[in-house]
Design a protein around this motif. Structure first.
Motif, PDB file in Angstrom:
ATOM      1  N   LEU A  91       0.753  -1.137   0.101  1.00 41.00           N
ATOM      2  CA  LEU A  91       0.060  -0.110  -0.088  1.00 41.00           C
ATOM      3  C   LEU A  91       0.833   1.319  -0.017  1.00 41.00           C
ATOM      4  N   ILE A  92       1.911   1.058   0.567  1.00 39.44           N
ATOM      5  CA  ILE A  92       2.844   2.485   0.657  1.00 39.44           C
ATOM      6  C   ILE A  92       3.670   2.480  -0.478  1.00 39.44           C
ATOM      7  N   TYR A  93       3.994   1.380  -1.219  1.00 43.17           N
ATOM      8  CA  TYR A  93       4.666   1.351  -2.352  1.00 43.17           C
ATOM      9  C   TYR A  93       3.542   2.057  -3.411  1.00 43.17           C
ATOM     10  N   ALA A  94       2.439   1.528  -3.500  1.00 49.11           N
ATOM     11  CA  ALA A  94       1.401   2.083  -4.528  1.00 49.11           C
ATOM     12  C   ALA A  94       1.427   3.555  -4.507  1.00 49.11           C
ATOM     13  N   GLY A  95       1.497   4.250  -3.124  1.00 45.32           N
ATOM     14  CA  GLY A  95       1.428   5.670  -2.624  1.00 45.32           C
ATOM     15  C   GLY A  95       2.833   6.235  -3.260  1.00 45.32           C
ATOM     16  N   LYS A  96       3.831   5.523  -3.144  1.00 45.95           N
ATOM     17  CA  LYS A  96       4.936   6.223  -3.307  1.00 45.95           C
ATOM     18  C   LYS A  96       5.593   6.272  -4.856  1.00 45.95           C
TER      19      LYS A  96
END
Ligand SMILES: Nc1ncnc2c1ncn2[C@@H]1O[C@H](COP(=O)(O)OP(=O)(O)OP(=O)(O)O)[C@@H](O)[C@H]1O
Ligand SMILES: [Mg+2]
Lengths: 242, 251
Positions: A91-96
């Motif tokens: 989820l963090i990877y998607a955001g970043k």
């Protein structure tokens, strides 16, 4: 549904009229560096903290003195390796990374950089997107391992520092009833999520129409759609892999 | 020489181009002129194949581009250089890498050869000592020059420029116009320039196509543009104060 059809056609278009292997090799390498530089620090930070917090909370909830202390690190291990490292980090990877992919491609679209590639006879989707997907699938599993390690280390540092658990107990808990397939499951999840995030974000960015406002919208949509896809796929994978 | 036959294009219900026929000559700067929104950019994109026309054909020196197979198409594309309305430079690369990029993907030249060629083109457009600058660090006029350098780096036979002097001061505009015209004659290539600037028209227009609401209403040399007897063209030409004074002075 129509969007999904276009997504599939888009994925197909990545594999026709390709450039030379050498070109891709260089592009993939560049993307890998980009992804690593952009996200390694954030991943370490987040997972170390989550590992630490999980340790403290597990200890806090274990009021029964009959349960041995090493269960704390066992719980931390189970949580982080299976869910935290591959899924929450996705989820963090998607955001970043996902948002920067969509934003970058969207900007290239509205400033006609993609048209410029097409005029030169380059298959722009394959040239721009394939390296992003491959680099993601290479780098994300490594980031999963990194964040797994960091969260365990975070738990260790905090757990021993505030004397919830002794170093020996913590290490014993990590080893207790350890099933190595968990790591394979985590890595498989990582590869699948990486593919989803990179391809969905690129798709959204690549087909941006209009101006700066639409690039913003495409970026948001890329993250939202990736997150939904990750959660659905997580449920699906847990069912078939475990 | 580039020839277009019966080009038509609609977007949804909106008719943007209607049966455009024209011939663009080799060794000349051909202009496509017309008011904003008349379909000039769309026509240019149809010619280079970025937009597929609903009807009609495009010929590059008798080679049918519209119905060409993949090999012929990419062969023709190798001979095309294009300057986009907004520059379309790659902002992830510096000036030098931008100019070298077509050589990277289209040729098998060595790095030194590519660098030589890029430097030669940058010098040709009057840019030196900016090789390592990123696109966000240079001015609008410099971007146009870099765009032209990138467009000519692979020795194109066909050069397309979409509003090369929009957003530039009058002096720089004239310089860019002259640069395009000189390069055209020097390399003896077919150049098509889209513009709505009367200065460019009078300065470099050797063959002019006038578009009005998606139709071609007039074609000819700039010497004849003031007495075309096409009311729509007169409106376009004499919207410029200097031009209208010139007419009134003459009359
Ligand atoms: N991809 C597209 N989809 C739908 N409509 C489009 C598209 N591209 C252009 N149009 C429409 O076609 C018409 C002509 O546009 P075009 O960009 O060719 O104008 P232009 O003559 O180049 O104007 P300008 O001088 O302002 O650049 C416009 O009304 C525009 O809205
Ligand atoms: Mg235009």
């Amino acid at each position: 549904m129509k969007g999904f059809g276009r997504y599939v056609i888009f994925l197909g278009s990545l594999f026709v009229r390709r450039e030379s292997f050498k070109t891709y090799y260089k592009l993939v390498l560049e993307e890998c560096v980009q992804i690593g530089v952009n996200s390694a620090f954030l991943f370490m930070l987040v997972s170390t903290f989550i590992g630490a917090v999980t340790t403290v909370q597990t200890a806090f909830n274990m009021v029964n003195p009959l349960i041995p202390r090493f269960v704390i690190s066992q719980v931390v291990r189970e949580m982080t390796v299976l869910e935290l490292a591959p899924t929450v980090m996705a989820l963090i990877y998607a955001g970043k990374i996902g948002s920067s992919m969509a934003g970058g491609l969207g900007t290239m679209r509205i400033t006609e950089q993609i048209d410029a590639l097409e005029v030169m006879g380059i298959n722009s989707s394959s040239y721009l997107v394939l390296p992003k997907i491959i680099a993601s699938m290479l780098m994300y599993p490594m980031l999963v391992i990194l964040s797994g390690v960091c969260s365990l280390v975070g738990g260790y540092i905090v757990g021993t520092f505030i004397h919830i658990v002794t170093p020996n107990e913590y290490v014993a808990g990590l080893r207790f009833a350890f099933n190595p397939t968990e790591i394979s499951v985590a890595l498989i999840k990582g590869i699948v999520f990486a593919f989803l995030i990179a391809s969905i974000s690129s798709f959204k960015g690549y087909f941006t129409k209009g101006g700066a406002l639409e690039v913003g919208i495409a970026t948001t949509e890329a993250v939202t759609t990736s997150v939904i896809a990750i959660l659905l796929m997580d449920y699906f994978l847990v069912n078939i892999l475990l | 020489m580039i020839k277009i036959k019966d080009i038509s294009k609609t977007f949804g219900k909106k008719i943007v181009l209607q049966n455009i026929n024209a011939e663009f000559e080799k060794g000349k700067t051909n202009l496509i002129i017309g008011a904003s929104g008349t379909g000039k950019s769309v026509l240019l994109k149809c010619i280079v194949g970025l937009i597929k026309p609903d009807d009609g054909w495009v010929y590059y020196d008798l080679r049918n581009f519209t119905e060409a197979d993949k090999e012929t198409k990419s062969e023709i594309r190798r001979e095309i250089g294009m300057l986009f309305q907004g520059g379309a430079l790659f902002d992830s690369k510096n000036v030098e890498d931008n100019v070298m990029f077509p050589l990277d993907v289209l040729t098998k030249m060595s790095y030194d050869e590519k660098l030589d060629r890029a430097n030669h083109c940058l010098k040709r457009v009057g840019l030196e000592n900016v090789n390592k600058k990123y696109i966000s660090e240079i001015s609008g006029g410099m971007k146009k020059r870099v765009g032209i350098a990138r467009a000519i780096v692979n020795n194109p036979n066909y050069l397309f420029c979409d509003e090369p002097n929009s957003g530039l001061d009058p002096q720089t505009s004239v310089l860019i116009d002259e640069l395009i015209s000189e390069i055209t004659h020097e390399l003896d290539i077919t150049t098509i320039v889209v513009t709505h600037d009367m200065n460019s028209v009078m300065g470099i227009g050797e063959k002019i196509i006038f578009l009005y609401k998606g139709m071609k209403l007039w074609e000819g040399h700039h010497k004849d543009i003031t007495h075309s007897n096409v009311p729509e063209l007169d409106d376009f030409v004499f919207a410029n104060k200097v031009m209208s004074k010139m007419r009134d002075g003459k009359v």
